[in-house]
Design a protein around this motif. Structure first.
Motif, PDB file in Angstrom:
ATOM      1  N   ASP A 295      14.557   7.029   2.043  1.00 43.43           N
ATOM      2  CA  ASP A 295      14.462   8.491   1.971  1.00 43.43           C
ATOM      3  C   ASP A 295      13.791   9.093   3.206  1.00 43.43           C
ATOM      4  N   GLU A 296      12.785   8.398   3.743  1.00 46.24           N
ATOM      5  CA  GLU A 296      11.960   8.988   4.793  1.00 46.24           C
ATOM      6  C   GLU A 296      12.375   8.591   6.210  1.00 46.24           C
ATOM      7  N   ILE A 297      13.142   7.502   6.339  1.00 42.92           N
ATOM      8  CA  ILE A 297      13.509   7.034   7.691  1.00 42.92           C
ATOM      9  C   ILE A 297      15.014   6.834   7.821  1.00 42.92           C
ATOM     10  N   PHE A 298      15.599   6.002   6.966  1.00 43.18           N
ATOM     11  CA  PHE A 298      17.019   5.678   7.118  1.00 43.18           C
ATOM     12  C   PHE A 298      17.909   6.914   6.997  1.00 43.18           C
TER      13      PHE A 298
ATOM     14  N   ILE B  17      10.748  12.476  12.434  1.00 39.83           N
ATOM     15  CA  ILE B  17      10.213  11.509  11.471  1.00 39.83           C
ATOM     16  C   ILE B  17       8.750  11.180  11.749  1.00 39.83           C
ATOM     17  N   LEU B  18       8.292  11.454  12.970  1.00 40.96           N
ATOM     18  CA  LEU B  18       6.884  11.253  13.329  1.00 40.96           C
ATOM     19  C   LEU B  18       6.460  12.314  14.329  1.00 40.96           C
ATOM     20  N   GLU B  19       5.196  12.671  14.305  1.00 36.05           N
ATOM     21  CA  GLU B  19       4.649  13.558  15.317  1.00 36.05           C
ATOM     22  C   GLU B  19       4.462  12.777  16.623  1.00 36.05           C
TER      23      GLU B  19
ATOM     24  N   ASP C 107      22.880   4.709   8.302  1.00 35.92           N
ATOM     25  CA  ASP C 107      23.628   4.639   7.048  1.00 35.92           C
ATOM     26  C   ASP C 107      23.816   3.223   6.508  1.00 35.92           C
ATOM     27  N   SER C 108      23.797   2.232   7.369  1.00 35.50           N
ATOM     28  CA  SER C 108      24.007   0.853   6.915  1.00 35.50           C
ATOM     29  C   SER C 108      22.703   0.088   6.712  1.00 35.50           C
ATOM     30  N   ALA C 109      21.592   0.655   7.178  1.00 33.58           N
ATOM     31  CA  ALA C 109      20.310  -0.051   7.118  1.00 33.58           C
ATOM     32  C   ALA C 109      19.784  -0.101   5.686  1.00 33.58           C
ATOM     33  N   THR C 110      19.239  -1.254   5.305  1.00 35.23           N
ATOM     34  CA  THR C 110      18.680  -1.401   3.959  1.00 35.23           C
ATOM     35  C   THR C 110      17.688  -2.546   3.925  1.00 35.23           C
ATOM     36  N   PHE C 111      16.682  -2.399   3.069  1.00 36.32           N
ATOM     37  CA  PHE C 111      15.763  -3.493   2.773  1.00 36.32           C
ATOM     38  C   PHE C 111      16.290  -4.361   1.631  1.00 36.32           C
ATOM     39  N   VAL C 112      17.299  -3.889   0.932  1.00 38.96           N
ATOM     40  CA  VAL C 112      17.755  -4.520  -0.306  1.00 38.96           C
ATOM     41  C   VAL C 112      18.421  -5.865  -0.023  1.00 38.96           C
TER      42      VAL C 112
ATOM     43  N   VAL D 135       0.840  -1.201   0.000  1.00 36.89           N
ATOM     44  CA  VAL D 135       0.000   0.000   0.000  1.00 36.89           C
ATOM     45  C   VAL D 135       0.879   1.256   0.000  1.00 36.89           C
ATOM     46  N   VAL D 136       1.906   1.280   0.856  1.00 34.19           N
ATOM     47  CA  VAL D 136       2.819   2.433   0.906  1.00 34.19           C
ATOM     48  C   VAL D 136       3.483   2.630  -0.450  1.00 34.19           C
ATOM     49  N   GLN D 137       3.955   1.526  -1.019  1.00 37.85           N
ATOM     50  CA  GLN D 137       4.642   1.607  -2.306  1.00 37.85           C
ATOM     51  C   GLN D 137       3.728   2.162  -3.395  1.00 37.85           C
ATOM     52  N   GLU D 138       2.520   1.667  -3.467  1.00 41.47           N
ATOM     53  CA  GLU D 138       1.585   2.116  -4.500  1.00 41.47           C
ATOM     54  C   GLU D 138       1.122   3.555  -4.259  1.00 41.47           C
ATOM     55  N   ALA D 139       0.923   3.912  -2.998  1.00 42.63           N
ATOM     56  CA  ALA D 139       0.424   5.258  -2.690  1.00 42.63           C
ATOM     57  C   ALA D 139       1.449   6.333  -3.041  1.00 42.63           C
ATOM     58  N   TYR D 140       2.737   6.008  -2.861  1.00 42.96           N
ATOM     59  CA  TYR D 140       3.774   7.002  -3.143  1.00 42.96           C
ATOM     60  C   TYR D 140       4.404   6.834  -4.516  1.00 42.96           C
ATOM     61  N   GLY D 141       4.086   5.723  -5.192  1.00 40.94           N
ATOM     62  CA  GLY D 141       4.580   5.542  -6.544  1.00 40.94           C
ATOM     63  C   GLY D 141       6.072   5.358  -6.652  1.00 40.94           C
ATOM     64  N   LYS D 142       6.678   4.747  -5.632  1.00 44.53           N
ATOM     65  CA  LYS D 142       8.120   4.459  -5.678  1.00 44.53           C
ATOM     66  C   LYS D 142       8.373   3.190  -4.876  1.00 44.53           C
ATOM     67  N   PRO D 143       9.453   2.465  -5.185  1.00 40.54           N
ATOM     68  CA  PRO D 143       9.728   1.221  -4.462  1.00 40.54           C
ATOM     69  C   PRO D 143       9.767   1.437  -2.956  1.00 40.54           C
ATOM     70  N   LEU D 144       9.216   0.507  -2.219  1.00 41.10           N
ATOM     71  CA  LEU D 144       9.138   0.637  -0.765  1.00 41.10           C
ATOM     72  C   LEU D 144      10.513   0.854  -0.148  1.00 41.10           C
ATOM     73  N   GLU D 145      11.514   0.071  -0.602  1.00 37.95           N
ATOM     74  CA  GLU D 145      12.843   0.192  -0.003  1.00 37.95           C
ATOM     75  C   GLU D 145      13.424   1.584  -0.208  1.00 37.95           C
ATOM     76  N   SER D 146      13.150   2.201  -1.357  1.00 40.74           N
ATOM     77  CA  SER D 146      13.640   3.563  -1.621  1.00 40.74           C
ATOM     78  C   SER D 146      12.888   4.576  -0.765  1.00 40.74           C
ATOM     79  N   HIS D 147      11.583   4.380  -0.645  1.00 41.51           N
ATOM     80  CA  HIS D 147      10.768   5.302   0.155  1.00 41.51           C
ATOM     81  C   HIS D 147      11.231   5.300   1.607  1.00 41.51           C
ATOM     82  N   ILE D 148      11.436   4.119   2.186  1.00 43.28           N
ATOM     83  CA  ILE D 148      11.852   4.054   3.593  1.00 43.28           C
ATOM     84  C   ILE D 148      13.273   4.581   3.758  1.00 43.28           C
TER      85      ILE D 148
END
Length: 608
Positions: A183-186, A262-264, A192-197, A168-181
């Motif tokens: 950009d927005e969290i890591f 990163i969050l309220e 710097d070393s964290a990755t979903f890849v 859902v996150v991936q489709e809503a933002y129109g970019k791969p989930l791993e890239s979105h996270i």
């Protein structure tokens, strides 16, 4: 310690090193945070035993398994904050290119509390080749378990539910989930070393998995997670320390001299507050987080496990304290967490006296219970070996729960149907309360409800019945040759094998072939259930379908014998004696019972 000051690093080191020694662990990474800083981050043992490479706390990443789900749920809450997502909107709203059962009713709030109603399954969570995850979205769509409960009705841990939220996150933002996270969290948090890849990028150092052997450890490549949002993140201790700080500091941390939000704060509170539970007497879930009130402390946490890595991420929000521990061999966390709580918070030991009146209600509570997941696939068969709990009540009113592995814990009734551990030794950080009501046993979420079994469903009866049925059918191999020889001699054996006996023997041959196939291609190791059965294993279970066809032929053949008897009104009117007819009928009944058991345990689904 007085419980008010941070622990000395050497105390953490001692706890981890003791676990490494006692449980044959190759290596570990740890981050301990308190207030607004990482108090201690350290690595222990081997990142690669084969090469002698040590764990570097700042460079060596570990697979964190299902702790990865917290990143997905953080991304979801970010989407709620910016208006892209709505927790109460059906997920189908965001999935124009995909279809899932119930996607017009299941919401992100349901998925965040593991109450989407989906059955569970192991097969497909891990895969053998990285190429198999190139199109994980289609894999999820084709392998999504069916719904077995109404959305919001029942909490039951669902890997696939979180992956659906990731889609859902991936489709809503129109970019791969791993890239979105990323950009927005890591990146904002300096993870710097964290990755979903998968595999991890070449500039990251990822620990090997390890299996203890007599003279050390065998090294293994990290398991490949087939549906990445369920658990593919690899990260260092400091990475996860930064993530813990962000959650403990109302969604914000200092990074590179700037305040990063990163969050309220309200979103963090929502994630930490209980949002759903299976029973008011047991702990429930926040949005994405497991909750536990353990040894006087409120825990907000998640655990993670892949084939070779075992991870704990636990926060103590009331104290702004967090602990991340990951092992690259399988090991328990109980001793580490208990030691940490003992040293940091100095909890008082507790013990509850039982109420003898509970013994009067023993019949309401006693019985064998089995978890209500894995209802739709052959994985239900795992319930014979695990996933069952036997409850009994002592004369002095103590509820005793015995797991499939034989581990026993004791519980005291504190209100009707609600139990707390008799002593601290009877609880674990993930299991701090129990409730029994209307034939269901409830444990801390996200464990599913356990259903009390009828007498014929219990493991002991099912195993005994299968044994008796198989022995009955195999008895033909001994009894019929002896009978034929006694009455006619070996030369007349062909005449002895009438149609009913031939049909039975055909089924017995199929049964022997099935047993042989299981012996030669054992399906009972966990790898087979997770990665999927091999071709030979599946062909073995195809024999059950052939056996079912043979059973139909057998029933017809023996039915014809009984027809002759009824027409002639003479028990000896068939092609065999009255005793032979009774024996044939017994064999038919045994065959039908065996097929019923195969159906009951969903073994027919194992072939495809």
């Amino acid at each position: 310690m007085d419980g008010d000051e941070p622990l000395e690093p050497k105390v953490i080191d001692s706890m981890i090193e003791e676990t490494i020694t006692e449980h044959d662990v190759a290596g570990a990474t740890v981050a301990y945070v308190e207030g607004d800083e990482i108090v201690h981050a350290e690595g222990y043992g081997y990142a690669d035993y084969e090469t002698g490479e040590s764990v570097d706390p700042d460079e060596t990443s570990f697979m964190i398994g299902s702790v990865s789900k917290l990143l997905v749920w953080t991304a979801v809450m970010q989407g709620v904050e910016d208006g892209t997502l709505d927790l109460d909107e059906p997920v189908g709203t965001y999935l124009d290119a995909y279809e899932f059962e119930g996607d017009d009713e299941v919401t992100l709030a349901h998925l965040a509390t593991h109450s989407g109603g989906y059955d569970d399954r192991f097969e497909g969570i891990f895969v053998q080749e990285h190429s198999e995850i190139d199109e994980w979205e289609e894999k999820l769509e084709s392998e999504m378990p069916p719904q077995i409960w109404e959305p919001g009705e029942t909490i039951s841990y669902s890997n696939h539910g979180t992956v659906l939220a990731g889609l859902v996150v991936q489709e809503a933002y129109g970019k791969p989930l791993e890239s979105h996270i990323e950009d927005e969290i890591f990146n904002p948090l300096g993870m710097d070393s964290a990755t979903f890849v998968q595999p991890a990028p070449e500039d990251r150092t990822l620990s090997k998995g390890h299996v203890p052997v007599d003279d050390g450890f065998e090294t293994r490549d990290p398991t490949i997670v087939g549906i990445p949002p369920a658990g593919s993140v690899s990260a260092t201790g400091p990475d996860m320390g930064a993530f813990a700080l962000a959650k403990l500091q109302d969604g914000a941390v200092e990074h590179d001299g700037e305040n990063v939000q990163i969050l309220e704060p309200a979103s963090v509170v929502e994630m930490f507050d209980q949002q759903a539970t299976n029973h008011p007497g047991v702990q429930g879930l926040g949005y994405g987080y497991m909750l536990s009130e353990y040894r006087g402390e409120q825990l907000v946490m998640h655990t993670g496990g892949t084939e070779y890595f075992h991870t704990l991420f636990v926060l103590f929000p009331e104290h702004d304290v967090g602990l991340f521990v990951s092992f690259n061999s399988m090991a328990p966390f109980d001793d580490v967490l208990d030691g940490f709580i003992d040293e940091r918070f100095v909890p008082a030991e507790s013990s509850i006296e039982s109420d003898p009146a509970t013994a009067d209600r023993a019949d309401e509570y006693a019985g064998e219970y089995r978890m209500t997941t894995f209802q739709t696939t052959h994985e239900k068969f795992l319930g014979l070996a695990q996933g069952t709990v036997t409850a009994s009540v002592t004369d002095d009113g103590v509820l005793e729960l015995t797991s499939s592995a034989g581990e026993k814990t004791r519980w005291v009734e504190v209100e009707p149907g609600v139990f707390e551990p008799k002593t601290d030794d009877d609880a674990s950080f993930g299991q701090t309360s129990v409730a029994i009501e209307d034939g269901y046993l409830y444990m801390n979420a996200p464990a599913p409800p356990f259903e009390r079994l009828s007498w014929y469903e219990t493991a002991g009866f099912q195993v005994s019945l299968a044994g008796a049925v198989i022995v009955t059918l195999l008895s033909t191999i001994v009894i019929w040759p002896i009978n034929a020889y006694r009455h006619r001699g070996w030369g007349a054996m062909r005449g002895y094998l009438n149609r009913p006996r031939l049909a039975i023997l055909g089924c017995v041959a199929l049964l022997v072939a099935f047993i042989g196939g299981v012996a030669l291609n054992p399906p009972f190791d966990m790898a087979s259930w997770v990665y999927g059965f091999s071709l030979w294993q599946r062909l073995t279970f195809v024999l059950l379908y052939v056996l079912a066809i043979g059973a139909v032929v057998t029933v017809v053949s023996v039915g014809i014998e009984w027809q002759r008897v009824f027409v002639a009104r003479d028990l000896d009117a068939g092609s065999t004696s009255r005793y032979g007819l009774v024996y044939l009928t017994t064999l038919v009944m045994a065959l039908l019972v065996l097929l019923w058991q195969a159906w009951y345990w969903n073994l027919f689904t194992a072939a495809f």
